[in-house]
Design an enzyme around this catalytic site. Structure first.
Site, mmCIF file in Angstrom:
data_model
loop_
_atom_site.group_PDB
_atom_site.id
_atom_site.type_symbol
_atom_site.label_atom_id
_atom_site.label_comp_id
_atom_site.label_asym_id
_atom_site.label_seq_id
_atom_site.Cartn_x
_atom_site.Cartn_y
_atom_site.Cartn_z
ATOM 1 C CG ASP A 1 50.994 43.104 39.015
ATOM 2 O OD1 ASP A 1 50.780 43.099 37.791
ATOM 3 O OD2 ASP A 1 50.172 42.694 39.855
ATOM 4 C CB ALA B 1 45.126 44.635 39.308
ATOM 5 C CB ALA C 1 38.573 34.616 36.004
ATOM 6 C CG MET D 1 45.280 37.415 38.469
ATOM 7 S SD MET D 1 44.127 38.157 37.310
ATOM 8 C CE MET D 1 42.591 37.646 38.032
ATOM 9 C CE LYS E 1 43.932 40.251 32.660
ATOM 10 N NZ LYS E 1 45.155 39.707 33.228
ATOM 11 C CG HIS F 1 43.569 35.177 32.417
ATOM 12 N ND1 HIS F 1 43.633 36.163 33.363
ATOM 13 C CD2 HIS F 1 42.737 34.244 32.945
ATOM 14 C CE1 HIS F 1 42.902 35.837 34.409
ATOM 15 N NE2 HIS F 1 42.341 34.680 34.178
ATOM 16 N NE ARG G 1 52.471 39.813 34.298
ATOM 17 C CZ ARG G 1 51.811 40.572 35.180
ATOM 18 N NH1 ARG G 1 52.422 41.031 36.251
ATOM 19 N NH2 ARG G 1 50.560 40.873 34.987
ATOM 20 C CG ASP H 1 48.650 40.305 42.564
ATOM 21 O OD1 ASP H 1 47.513 39.798 42.579
ATOM 22 O OD2 ASP H 1 49.111 40.891 41.570
#
Length: 263
Positions: free
Chosen positions: A15, A17, A36, A40, A44, A47, A151, A177
Protein backbone atom coordinates in the site's frame (compact mmCIF):
# COMPACT_ATOMS: atom_id res chain seq x y z
CA UNK A 1 3.21 -30.93 -15.61
CA UNK A 2 2.51 -31.18 -11.90
CA UNK A 3 1.71 -28.43 -9.43
CA UNK A 4 4.24 -27.67 -6.71
CA UNK A 5 3.91 -25.18 -3.89
CA UNK A 6 6.15 -22.09 -3.99
CA UNK A 7 8.96 -22.33 -1.45
CA UNK A 8 9.69 -18.64 -0.96
CA UNK A 9 8.17 -15.22 -1.52
CA UNK A 10 8.56 -13.60 -4.91
CA UNK A 11 6.69 -10.31 -4.44
CA UNK A 12 5.52 -7.84 -1.82
CA UNK A 13 2.47 -5.77 -2.78
CA UNK A 14 2.65 -2.56 -0.79
CA UNK A 15 0.00 0.00 0.00
CA UNK A 16 1.11 3.66 -0.05
CA UNK A 17 -0.20 6.10 2.60
CA UNK A 18 0.31 4.70 6.08
CA UNK A 19 2.51 1.93 4.70
CA UNK A 20 5.42 3.47 2.78
CA UNK A 21 4.62 7.20 2.85
CA UNK A 22 2.61 9.57 5.05
CA UNK A 23 2.92 8.17 8.59
CA UNK A 24 -0.62 8.30 10.03
CA UNK A 25 -2.25 8.37 6.58
CA UNK A 26 -3.24 12.03 6.72
CA UNK A 27 -3.39 12.98 3.02
CA UNK A 28 -6.57 10.99 2.22
CA UNK A 29 -8.47 12.40 5.22
CA UNK A 30 -7.48 16.06 5.52
CA UNK A 31 -10.06 17.31 3.04
CA UNK A 32 -12.93 15.74 4.96
CA UNK A 33 -13.85 15.49 8.60
CA UNK A 34 -12.62 12.74 10.92
CA UNK A 35 -15.45 10.43 9.81
CA UNK A 36 -13.42 9.94 6.62
CA UNK A 37 -11.09 7.56 8.47
CA UNK A 38 -13.85 4.98 8.79
CA UNK A 39 -13.93 3.53 5.24
CA UNK A 40 -10.24 4.23 4.55
CA UNK A 41 -8.56 1.97 2.03
CA UNK A 42 -11.39 1.84 -0.49
CA UNK A 43 -11.26 3.46 -3.91
CA UNK A 44 -11.99 7.15 -3.44
CA UNK A 45 -15.35 7.23 -5.27
CA UNK A 46 -16.49 4.25 -3.20
CA UNK A 47 -14.99 5.91 -0.12
CA UNK A 48 -17.10 9.04 -0.70
CA UNK A 49 -20.20 6.94 -1.48
CA UNK A 50 -19.74 5.07 1.80
CA UNK A 51 -19.33 8.33 3.71
CA UNK A 52 -22.48 9.74 2.13
CA UNK A 53 -24.38 6.61 3.16
CA UNK A 54 -23.54 7.16 6.81
CA UNK A 55 -26.77 8.31 8.52
CA UNK A 56 -25.29 11.44 10.10
CA UNK A 57 -23.70 12.54 6.82
CA UNK A 58 -26.81 11.75 4.75
CA UNK A 59 -28.96 13.73 7.19
CA UNK A 60 -26.66 16.77 7.07
CA UNK A 61 -26.79 16.62 3.26
CA UNK A 62 -30.61 16.34 3.31
CA UNK A 63 -30.93 19.37 5.56
CA UNK A 64 -28.94 21.47 3.09
CA UNK A 65 -30.11 20.07 -0.27
CA UNK A 66 -33.47 18.54 0.55
CA UNK A 67 -32.44 14.98 -0.43
CA UNK A 68 -29.90 12.35 0.41
CA UNK A 69 -26.83 12.13 -1.88
CA UNK A 70 -27.31 10.39 -5.22
CA UNK A 71 -24.55 8.76 -7.25
CA UNK A 72 -24.41 11.92 -9.39
CA UNK A 73 -23.85 13.94 -6.23
CA UNK A 74 -21.07 11.57 -5.21
CA UNK A 75 -19.44 11.98 -8.62
CA UNK A 76 -19.62 15.77 -8.32
CA UNK A 77 -17.99 15.63 -4.86
CA UNK A 78 -15.37 13.23 -6.22
CA UNK A 79 -14.49 15.60 -9.08
CA UNK A 80 -14.10 18.49 -6.63
CA UNK A 81 -12.10 16.25 -4.32
CA UNK A 82 -9.34 15.25 -6.78
CA UNK A 83 -7.48 18.59 -7.18
CA UNK A 84 -7.64 19.15 -3.43
CA UNK A 85 -6.33 15.63 -2.85
CA UNK A 86 -3.25 16.30 -4.97
CA UNK A 87 -2.49 19.38 -2.86
CA UNK A 88 -2.66 17.32 0.34
CA UNK A 89 -0.44 14.61 -1.12
CA UNK A 90 2.32 17.17 -1.60
CA UNK A 91 2.04 18.10 2.08
CA UNK A 92 2.15 14.49 3.27
CA UNK A 93 4.64 12.83 0.91
CA UNK A 94 7.48 12.00 3.33
CA UNK A 95 8.53 8.36 3.48
CA UNK A 96 7.83 6.44 6.68
CA UNK A 97 11.05 6.15 8.72
CA UNK A 98 12.86 2.94 7.84
CA UNK A 99 10.78 2.21 4.74
CA UNK A 100 13.62 2.54 2.25
CA UNK A 101 15.92 0.26 4.22
CA UNK A 102 13.16 -2.33 4.56
CA UNK A 103 12.38 -2.27 0.85
CA UNK A 104 16.10 -2.56 0.05
CA UNK A 105 16.21 -5.62 2.32
CA UNK A 106 13.36 -7.21 0.37
CA UNK A 107 15.01 -6.48 -2.96
CA UNK A 108 18.24 -8.09 -1.75
CA UNK A 109 16.20 -11.25 -1.20
CA UNK A 110 14.98 -11.12 -4.80
CA UNK A 111 11.51 -9.95 -3.83
CA UNK A 112 9.78 -7.70 -6.37
CA UNK A 113 7.86 -4.65 -5.18
CA UNK A 114 4.33 -4.15 -6.43
CA UNK A 115 1.97 -1.46 -5.18
CA UNK A 116 -1.63 -0.30 -5.23
CA UNK A 117 -3.77 2.31 -3.54
CA UNK A 118 -7.29 3.72 -3.45
CA UNK A 119 -6.31 6.74 -5.58
CA UNK A 120 -7.18 7.10 -9.28
CA UNK A 121 -4.30 7.34 -11.74
CA UNK A 122 -4.28 11.15 -11.93
CA UNK A 123 -3.54 11.30 -8.20
CA UNK A 124 -1.42 8.15 -8.10
CA UNK A 125 0.95 9.63 -10.69
CA UNK A 126 1.69 12.51 -8.30
CA UNK A 127 2.23 10.11 -5.39
CA UNK A 128 4.70 8.09 -7.47
CA UNK A 129 6.52 11.22 -8.64
CA UNK A 130 6.95 12.53 -5.11
CA UNK A 131 8.04 9.15 -3.74
CA UNK A 132 10.72 8.93 -6.43
CA UNK A 133 12.24 12.20 -5.21
CA UNK A 134 12.65 10.51 -1.82
CA UNK A 135 14.24 7.41 -3.36
CA UNK A 136 11.29 5.01 -3.58
CA UNK A 137 10.32 3.52 -6.93
CA UNK A 138 8.05 0.47 -6.98
CA UNK A 139 8.41 -2.13 -9.72
CA UNK A 140 4.74 -1.74 -10.62
CA UNK A 141 1.87 0.55 -9.61
CA UNK A 142 -1.87 -0.02 -10.04
CA UNK A 143 -4.38 2.78 -9.44
CA UNK A 144 -7.95 2.06 -8.43
CA UNK A 145 -9.45 3.27 -11.72
CA UNK A 146 -7.24 0.90 -13.73
CA UNK A 147 -9.31 -2.12 -12.66
CA UNK A 148 -13.07 -2.87 -12.71
CA UNK A 149 -13.29 -2.84 -8.90
CA UNK A 150 -10.85 -1.47 -6.34
CA UNK A 151 -10.28 -2.73 -2.81
CA UNK A 152 -11.58 -4.80 -1.06
CA UNK A 153 -11.84 -6.70 -4.36
CA UNK A 154 -8.59 -8.46 -5.37
CA UNK A 155 -8.12 -6.97 -8.85
CA UNK A 156 -5.32 -4.49 -8.08
CA UNK A 157 -3.25 -7.09 -6.26
CA UNK A 158 -3.76 -9.58 -9.08
CA UNK A 159 -2.77 -7.07 -11.77
CA UNK A 160 0.52 -6.72 -9.89
CA UNK A 161 0.97 -10.50 -9.98
CA UNK A 162 0.58 -10.50 -13.75
CA UNK A 163 2.75 -7.44 -14.38
CA UNK A 164 5.57 -8.67 -12.14
CA UNK A 165 5.59 -12.12 -13.72
CA UNK A 166 4.86 -13.96 -10.46
CA UNK A 167 4.04 -17.64 -10.95
CA UNK A 168 1.85 -18.21 -7.88
CA UNK A 169 -0.26 -15.87 -5.74
CA UNK A 170 0.88 -17.82 -2.68
CA UNK A 171 4.37 -16.42 -3.32
CA UNK A 172 3.07 -12.91 -2.66
CA UNK A 173 2.47 -10.91 0.51
CA UNK A 174 0.11 -7.92 0.71
CA UNK A 175 1.05 -5.22 3.24
CA UNK A 176 -1.57 -2.61 4.18
CA UNK A 177 -2.72 -0.35 7.01
CA UNK A 178 -6.46 -0.64 6.25
CA UNK A 179 -8.99 -3.46 6.42
CA UNK A 180 -10.03 -3.23 2.72
CA UNK A 181 -6.37 -3.72 1.75
CA UNK A 182 -6.05 -6.82 3.91
CA UNK A 183 -9.30 -8.19 2.43
CA UNK A 184 -7.86 -7.49 -1.02
CA UNK A 185 -4.82 -9.60 -0.23
CA UNK A 186 -6.87 -12.38 1.33
CA UNK A 187 -9.21 -12.53 -1.66
CA UNK A 188 -6.22 -12.62 -4.00
CA UNK A 189 -4.89 -15.70 -2.18
CA UNK A 190 -1.84 -13.93 -0.75
CA UNK A 191 -0.17 -13.74 2.63
CA UNK A 192 -1.25 -10.56 4.43
CA UNK A 193 0.40 -8.21 6.91
CA UNK A 194 -1.59 -5.49 8.68
CA UNK A 195 0.26 -2.39 9.88
CA UNK A 196 -1.04 -1.28 13.26
CA UNK A 197 0.76 1.95 14.13
CA UNK A 198 1.87 3.72 10.94
CA UNK A 199 -1.48 4.12 9.27
CA UNK A 200 -5.07 5.13 9.44
CA UNK A 201 -6.04 2.95 12.40
CA UNK A 202 -3.82 4.76 14.92
CA UNK A 203 -4.02 8.08 13.05
CA UNK A 204 -0.96 9.70 14.64
CA UNK A 205 2.10 11.18 13.00
CA UNK A 206 5.50 9.61 13.72
CA UNK A 207 6.25 11.96 16.60
CA UNK A 208 2.85 11.29 18.16
CA UNK A 209 3.36 7.54 17.85
CA UNK A 210 6.81 7.72 19.43
CA UNK A 211 5.44 9.85 22.28
CA UNK A 212 2.84 7.29 23.35
CA UNK A 213 3.48 5.69 26.71
CA UNK A 214 3.93 1.92 26.75
CA UNK A 215 0.52 1.52 28.43
CA UNK A 216 -1.25 3.74 25.89
CA UNK A 217 0.48 2.00 23.01
CA UNK A 218 -0.56 -1.40 24.36
CA UNK A 219 -4.19 -0.20 24.60
CA UNK A 220 -4.08 1.13 21.04
CA UNK A 221 -2.58 -2.11 19.74
CA UNK A 222 -5.36 -4.10 21.43
CA UNK A 223 -8.04 -1.84 19.90
CA UNK A 224 -6.56 -2.00 16.42
CA UNK A 225 -5.95 -5.75 16.55
CA UNK A 226 -9.67 -6.16 17.26
CA UNK A 227 -10.51 -3.90 14.32
CA UNK A 228 -8.46 -6.05 11.93
CA UNK A 229 -9.53 -9.41 13.35
CA UNK A 230 -12.45 -9.94 10.98
CA UNK A 231 -10.25 -9.47 7.89
CA UNK A 232 -7.95 -12.26 9.15
CA UNK A 233 -4.47 -10.88 8.43
CA UNK A 234 -1.76 -13.50 8.79
CA UNK A 235 0.38 -11.03 10.73
CA UNK A 236 -0.06 -7.71 12.52
CA UNK A 237 2.99 -5.50 13.08
CA UNK A 238 3.61 -1.88 14.09
CA UNK A 239 5.29 -0.48 10.97
CA UNK A 240 7.00 -1.58 7.79
CA UNK A 241 10.34 -1.74 9.64
CA UNK A 242 9.06 -4.92 11.35
CA UNK A 243 8.37 -6.59 8.00
CA UNK A 244 11.64 -8.52 7.39
CA UNK A 245 10.98 -10.81 10.37
CA UNK A 246 7.53 -11.63 8.94
CA UNK A 247 9.05 -12.29 5.51
CA UNK A 248 11.47 -14.77 7.05
CA UNK A 249 8.60 -16.53 8.85
CA UNK A 250 6.48 -16.72 5.69
CA UNK A 251 9.40 -18.26 3.82
CA UNK A 252 9.73 -20.91 6.54
CA UNK A 253 6.02 -21.67 6.28
CA UNK A 254 6.20 -21.91 2.49
CA UNK A 255 9.21 -24.24 2.76
CA UNK A 256 7.03 -26.44 4.99
CA UNK A 257 4.33 -26.52 2.29
CA UNK A 258 2.00 -24.20 4.19
CA UNK A 259 -0.18 -21.99 1.99
CA UNK A 260 -1.85 -18.63 2.81
CA UNK A 261 -5.28 -19.84 1.73
CA UNK A 262 -5.28 -22.52 4.45
CA UNK A 263 -3.90 -20.30 7.24
Amino acid sequence: MNYSNPTQLQAAILDWAGTVVDFGSFAPTQIFVEEARGPMGMGKWDHIRTLCDQPQVAECYRQVFGRTPTDDDVTAIYERFMPLQIEKIVEHSALIPGALDTIANLRQQGIKIGSCFGYPKQVMDKVVELAATHGYIADHVVATDEVPNGRPWPAQALVNVIALGIDDVAACVKIDDAVPGILEGRRAGMWTVALICSGNALGLDYEGYRALSSDNLACERKRIHAMFEGSRPHYMIDTITDLPEMIADINKRLANAEMPQTS
